[in-house]
Design a protein around this motif. Structure first.
Motif, PDB file in Angstrom:
ATOM      1  N   PHE A  38       0.842  -1.201   0.000  1.00  0.00           N
ATOM      2  CA  PHE A  38       0.000   0.000   0.000  1.00  0.00           C
ATOM      3  C   PHE A  38       0.874   1.247   0.000  1.00  0.00           C
ATOM      4  CE2 PHE A  38      -1.990   3.411   2.533  1.00  0.00           C
ATOM      5  CZ  PHE A  38      -3.018   3.726   1.669  1.00  0.00           C
ATOM      6  N   LYS A  39       1.904   1.249   0.810  1.00  0.00           N
ATOM      7  CA  LYS A  39       2.794   2.415   0.865  1.00  0.00           C
ATOM      8  C   LYS A  39       3.465   2.658  -0.485  1.00  0.00           C
ATOM      9  CE  LYS A  39       3.908   2.141   5.811  1.00  0.00           C
ATOM     10  NZ  LYS A  39       4.983   1.937   6.813  1.00  0.00           N
ATOM     11  N   GLU A  40       3.917   1.582  -1.114  1.00  0.00           N
ATOM     12  CA  GLU A  40       4.627   1.721  -2.384  1.00  0.00           C
ATOM     13  C   GLU A  40       3.690   2.199  -3.495  1.00  0.00           C
ATOM     14  OE1 GLU A  40       8.096  -1.701  -1.759  1.00  0.00           O
ATOM     15  OE2 GLU A  40       6.352  -2.094  -3.032  1.00  0.00           O
ATOM     16  N   LYS A  41       2.506   1.601  -3.587  1.00  0.00           N
ATOM     17  CA  LYS A  41       1.596   1.922  -4.682  1.00  0.00           C
ATOM     18  C   LYS A  41       0.883   3.254  -4.489  1.00  0.00           C
ATOM     19  CE  LYS A  41       0.732  -2.837  -6.149  1.00  0.00           C
ATOM     20  NZ  LYS A  41      -0.300  -3.879  -6.392  1.00  0.00           N
ATOM     21  N   SER A  42       0.757   3.701  -3.249  1.00  0.00           N
ATOM     22  CA  SER A  42       0.064   4.965  -2.997  1.00  0.00           C
ATOM     23  C   SER A  42       1.017   6.155  -2.962  1.00  0.00           C
ATOM     24  CB  SER A  42      -0.703   4.895  -1.672  1.00  0.00           C
ATOM     25  OG  SER A  42       0.182   4.683  -0.578  1.00  0.00           O
ATOM     26  N   ALA A  43       2.305   5.889  -2.858  1.00  0.00           N
ATOM     27  CA  ALA A  43       3.286   6.973  -2.771  1.00  0.00           C
ATOM     28  C   ALA A  43       3.249   7.840  -4.027  1.00  0.00           C
ATOM     29  CB  ALA A  43       4.684   6.393  -2.575  1.00  0.00           C
ATOM     30  N   GLY A  44       3.038   9.123  -3.827  1.00  0.00           N
ATOM     31  CA  GLY A  44       3.037  10.066  -4.938  1.00  0.00           C
ATOM     32  C   GLY A  44       1.770  10.089  -5.755  1.00  0.00           C
ATOM     33  N   ALA A  45       0.802   9.223  -5.462  1.00  0.00           N
ATOM     34  CA  ALA A  45      -0.440   9.193  -6.234  1.00  0.00           C
ATOM     35  C   ALA A  45      -1.348  10.360  -5.840  1.00  0.00           C
ATOM     36  CB  ALA A  45      -1.167   7.872  -5.995  1.00  0.00           C
ATOM     37  N   LYS A  46      -2.000  10.965  -6.831  1.00  0.00           N
ATOM     38  CA  LYS A  46      -2.914  12.072  -6.544  1.00  0.00           C
ATOM     39  C   LYS A  46      -4.167  11.582  -5.849  1.00  0.00           C
ATOM     40  CE  LYS A  46      -1.380  14.997 -10.404  1.00  0.00           C
ATOM     41  NZ  LYS A  46      -1.787  15.697 -11.654  1.00  0.00           N
ATOM     42  N   THR A  47      -4.654  10.440  -6.263  1.00  0.00           N
ATOM     43  CA  THR A  47      -5.810   9.824  -5.612  1.00  0.00           C
ATOM     44  C   THR A  47      -5.500   8.354  -5.358  1.00  0.00           C
ATOM     45  OG1 THR A  47      -6.852   9.278  -7.743  1.00  0.00           O
ATOM     46  CG2 THR A  47      -7.459  11.384  -6.717  1.00  0.00           C
ATOM     47  N   VAL A  48      -6.004   7.845  -4.263  1.00  0.00           N
ATOM     48  CA  VAL A  48      -5.780   6.460  -3.886  1.00  0.00           C
ATOM     49  C   VAL A  48      -7.134   5.814  -3.604  1.00  0.00           C
ATOM     50  CG1 VAL A  48      -4.715   4.876  -2.242  1.00  0.00           C
ATOM     51  CG2 VAL A  48      -3.538   6.988  -2.885  1.00  0.00           C
ATOM     52  N   ARG A  49      -7.421   4.716  -4.288  1.00  0.00           N
ATOM     53  CA  ARG A  49      -8.688   4.036  -4.062  1.00  0.00           C
ATOM     54  C   ARG A  49      -8.686   3.356  -2.698  1.00  0.00           C
ATOM     55  NH1 ARG A  49     -10.969   1.716  -9.796  1.00  0.00           N
ATOM     56  NH2 ARG A  49     -10.423   3.547 -11.036  1.00  0.00           N
ATOM     57  N   LEU A  50      -9.839   3.411  -2.044  1.00  0.00           N
ATOM     58  CA  LEU A  50      -9.972   2.781  -0.739  1.00  0.00           C
ATOM     59  C   LEU A  50      -9.665   1.295  -0.828  1.00  0.00           C
ATOM     60  CD1 LEU A  50     -10.727   3.046   2.247  1.00  0.00           C
ATOM     61  CD2 LEU A  50     -13.125   2.713   1.590  1.00  0.00           C
ATOM     62  N   GLY A  51     -10.012   0.675  -1.970  1.00  0.00           N
ATOM     63  CA  GLY A  51      -9.756  -0.745  -2.146  1.00  0.00           C
ATOM     64  C   GLY A  51      -8.281  -1.098  -2.059  1.00  0.00           C
ATOM     65  N   LEU A  52      -7.395  -0.168  -2.420  1.00  0.00           N
ATOM     66  CA  LEU A  52      -5.970  -0.422  -2.311  1.00  0.00           C
ATOM     67  C   LEU A  52      -5.567  -0.566  -0.850  1.00  0.00           C
ATOM     68  CD1 LEU A  52      -3.270  -0.704  -3.819  1.00  0.00           C
ATOM     69  CD2 LEU A  52      -2.997   1.784  -3.628  1.00  0.00           C
ATOM     70  N   LEU A  53      -6.233   0.209   0.009  1.00  0.00           N
ATOM     71  CA  LEU A  53      -5.963   0.130   1.438  1.00  0.00           C
ATOM     72  C   LEU A  53      -6.537  -1.143   2.048  1.00  0.00           C
ATOM     73  CD1 LEU A  53      -4.993   1.528   4.113  1.00  0.00           C
ATOM     74  CD2 LEU A  53      -7.304   2.487   4.272  1.00  0.00           C
ATOM     75  N   THR A  54      -7.780  -1.480   1.675  1.00  0.00           N
ATOM     76  CA  THR A  54      -8.473  -2.600   2.321  1.00  0.00           C
ATOM     77  C   THR A  54      -8.259  -3.940   1.624  1.00  0.00           C
ATOM     78  OG1 THR A  54     -10.516  -2.139   1.073  1.00  0.00           O
ATOM     79  CG2 THR A  54     -10.261  -1.054   3.206  1.00  0.00           C
ATOM     80  N   TYR A  55      -7.584  -3.924   0.484  1.00  0.00           N
ATOM     81  CA  TYR A  55      -7.347  -5.159  -0.268  1.00  0.00           C
ATOM     82  C   TYR A  55      -6.754  -6.290   0.576  1.00  0.00           C
ATOM     83  CZ  TYR A  55      -3.646  -7.862  -2.635  1.00  0.00           C
ATOM     84  OH  TYR A  55      -2.734  -8.815  -2.992  1.00  0.00           O
ATOM     85  N   PRO A  56      -5.831  -6.014   1.508  1.00  0.00           N
ATOM     86  CA  PRO A  56      -5.306  -7.120   2.321  1.00  0.00           C
ATOM     87  C   PRO A  56      -6.382  -7.823   3.149  1.00  0.00           C
ATOM     88  CG  PRO A  56      -3.835  -5.231   2.445  1.00  0.00           C
ATOM     89  CD  PRO A  56      -5.083  -4.755   1.762  1.00  0.00           C
ATOM     90  N   VAL A  57      -7.460  -7.121   3.494  1.00  0.00           N
ATOM     91  CA  VAL A  57      -8.534  -7.765   4.241  1.00  0.00           C
ATOM     92  C   VAL A  57      -9.319  -8.694   3.311  1.00  0.00           C
ATOM     93  CG1 VAL A  57     -10.500  -7.419   5.781  1.00  0.00           C
ATOM     94  CG2 VAL A  57      -8.666  -5.722   5.721  1.00  0.00           C
ATOM     95  N   LEU A  58      -9.520  -8.276   2.062  1.00  0.00           N
ATOM     96  CA  LEU A  58     -10.136  -9.161   1.073  1.00  0.00           C
ATOM     97  C   LEU A  58      -9.274 -10.393   0.874  1.00  0.00           C
ATOM     98  CD1 LEU A  58     -12.124  -9.954  -1.176  1.00  0.00           C
ATOM     99  CD2 LEU A  58     -10.846  -8.440  -2.729  1.00  0.00           C
ATOM    100  N   MET A  59      -7.959 -10.203   0.830  1.00  0.00           N
ATOM    101  CA  MET A  59      -7.053 -11.343   0.679  1.00  0.00           C
ATOM    102  C   MET A  59      -7.166 -12.274   1.879  1.00  0.00           C
ATOM    103  SD  MET A  59      -2.960 -11.341  -0.108  1.00  0.00           S
ATOM    104  CE  MET A  59      -2.014 -12.865  -0.117  1.00  0.00           C
ATOM    105  N   ALA A  60      -7.337 -11.700   3.070  1.00  0.00           N
ATOM    106  CA  ALA A  60      -7.539 -12.524   4.262  1.00  0.00           C
ATOM    107  C   ALA A  60      -8.819 -13.343   4.121  1.00  0.00           C
ATOM    108  CB  ALA A  60      -7.592 -11.641   5.506  1.00  0.00           C
ATOM    109  N   ALA A  61      -9.878 -12.735   3.576  1.00  0.00           N
ATOM    110  CA  ALA A  61     -11.134 -13.459   3.353  1.00  0.00           C
ATOM    111  C   ALA A  61     -10.928 -14.584   2.343  1.00  0.00           C
ATOM    112  CB  ALA A  61     -12.217 -12.493   2.875  1.00  0.00           C
ATOM    113  N   ASP A  62     -10.151 -14.316   1.281  1.00  0.00           N
ATOM    114  CA  ASP A  62      -9.837 -15.357   0.295  1.00  0.00           C
ATOM    115  C   ASP A  62      -9.240 -16.584   0.980  1.00  0.00           C
ATOM    116  OD1 ASP A  62     -10.542 -13.772  -1.941  1.00  0.00           O
ATOM    117  OD2 ASP A  62      -8.540 -12.895  -2.034  1.00  0.00           O
ATOM    118  N   ILE A  63      -8.347 -16.328   1.927  1.00  0.00           N
ATOM    119  CA  ILE A  63      -7.602 -17.403   2.591  1.00  0.00           C
ATOM    120  C   ILE A  63      -8.459 -18.116   3.640  1.00  0.00           C
ATOM    121  CG2 ILE A  63      -5.635 -17.872   4.111  1.00  0.00           C
ATOM    122  CD1 ILE A  63      -4.251 -15.413   2.752  1.00  0.00           C
TER     123      ILE A  63
END
Length: 321
Positions: A105-130
């Motif tokens: 999240f830190k790497e992909k959001s660094a310098g971005a003008k807008t950041v989708r909330l899904g980028l932040l919460t995606y690890p929780v979706l991945m936890a649900a996948d598992i």
């Protein structure tokens, strides 16, 4: 014991994906292992819906075309209702700090003008996948270790706070596989997202295209066919590809080759042969959309059935439903 692995359809599957993971899943996977096309993971940044849908079907066909049993494969979005329900419960178990400190999240959001909330919460979706299918082990590289650790944390926290419902998974490091580099730039790995496709060998490339890409592969001016990754990264990459396709070490693969031209031609021939049946089976599936839809629907139903009882238990323990 269930192992869970995923392939994100962020682009066309390439030789690095195949030799590094997909072929290993087909060769070493058991009847208990699960593989899914993680199309919802491709929505965390700007994307084209039609392209995502097309690539998801192509990835599903590729996994099956690579000899992974259809019984073990499904598409993530086909069980959206279950995943969305579990993700919400896990989000209410997770803290903001736990997801905000994720390295990706830190790497992909660094310098971005807008950041989708899904980028932040995606690890929780991945936890649900598992956690939904009760995976015991998740083979991942170093870049995903942090995400699996979050799944472990959330599973333990829920089990302790509300009642036992989740298997606590563990991350495992898969056997070292070929780390395929870009043919045009061996300083970077072969990637689906690379804009310059000259150095990327896609699984559905025809044999002539594959040979042209290897003919143009970057080597060096030493004209020595030796496996020296630090001194000769381009040559080493070709030898690693050859070794992976012929089940021998790169050093052994180098012993019978004397020129760069011979090396490129030999590697191209080996890759064409390695991918011949994979390409045919995948293309046959893509040419038969009704059969692919049938396989997909069956896989989705199996995935839903596998997670149904666990989701019911989690929902009840969480005090909803």
């Amino acid at each position: 014991m269930t192992r869970l692995s995923a392939a994100t359809p962020s682009g066309h599957a390439h030789l690095g994906n195949y030799l590094g993971a997909i072929r290993r899943w087909a060769r070493e996977g058991t009847d208990e292992d699960l593989y899914f096309v993680s199309d919802m993971h491709g929505m965390t940044t700007s994307y084209n819906p039609q392209r995502l849908r097309s690539l998801s079907r192509e990835m599903l066909a590729t996994l099956i075309g690579s000899s992974i049993s259809p019984d073990r494969v499904f598409v993530q979005s086909d069980i959206t209702a279950q995943l969305a329900s579990l993700t919400w419960i896990l989000e209410c178990t997770c803290t903001f700090g736990e997801v905000a400190r994720m390295i990706q999240f830190k790497e992909k959001s660094a310098g971005a003008k807008t950041v989708r909330l899904g980028l932040l919460t995606y690890p929780v979706l991945m936890a649900a996948d598992i956690l939904l299918p009760g995976a015991d082990e998740v083979p991942v590289g170093e870049d995903q270790m942090q995400h699996v650790e979050l799944a472990r944390t959330l599973a333990r926290r829920f089990n302790t706070t509300y009642g036992e419902a989740f298997v606590v998974p563990k991350a495992v490091t898969p056997k070292v596989a070929a780390r395929i580099r870009d043919l045009a730039n061996p300083d970077r790995k072969m990637a689906k997202s690379t804009r310059d496709e000259a150095g990327v060998v896609f699984l559905l490339d025809d044999p002539d295209m594959i040979r042209r890409k290897f003919q143009r592969a970057v080597t060096d001016g030493l004209d020595q066919v030796e496996y020296r990754p630090d001194e000769q990264p381009g040559v080493a990459n070709l030898l690693e590809i050859l070794g992976a396709c012929t089940d021998q070490s790169p050093r052994v693969a180098a012993e019978s080759i004397t020129t760069y031209r011979e090396l490129k031609e030999t590697v191209a021939d080996a890759v064409v042969e390695e991918l011949r049946e994979v390409r045919k089976r995948t293309q046959d599936l893509l040419a038969d959309p009704a059969e692919l839809d049938r396989i997909r629907a069956t896989g989705a139903e199996r995935a839903r059935q596998r997670g149904e009882h666990r989701l019911e238990a989690v929902t009840r323990l969480a005090g909803i439903g």
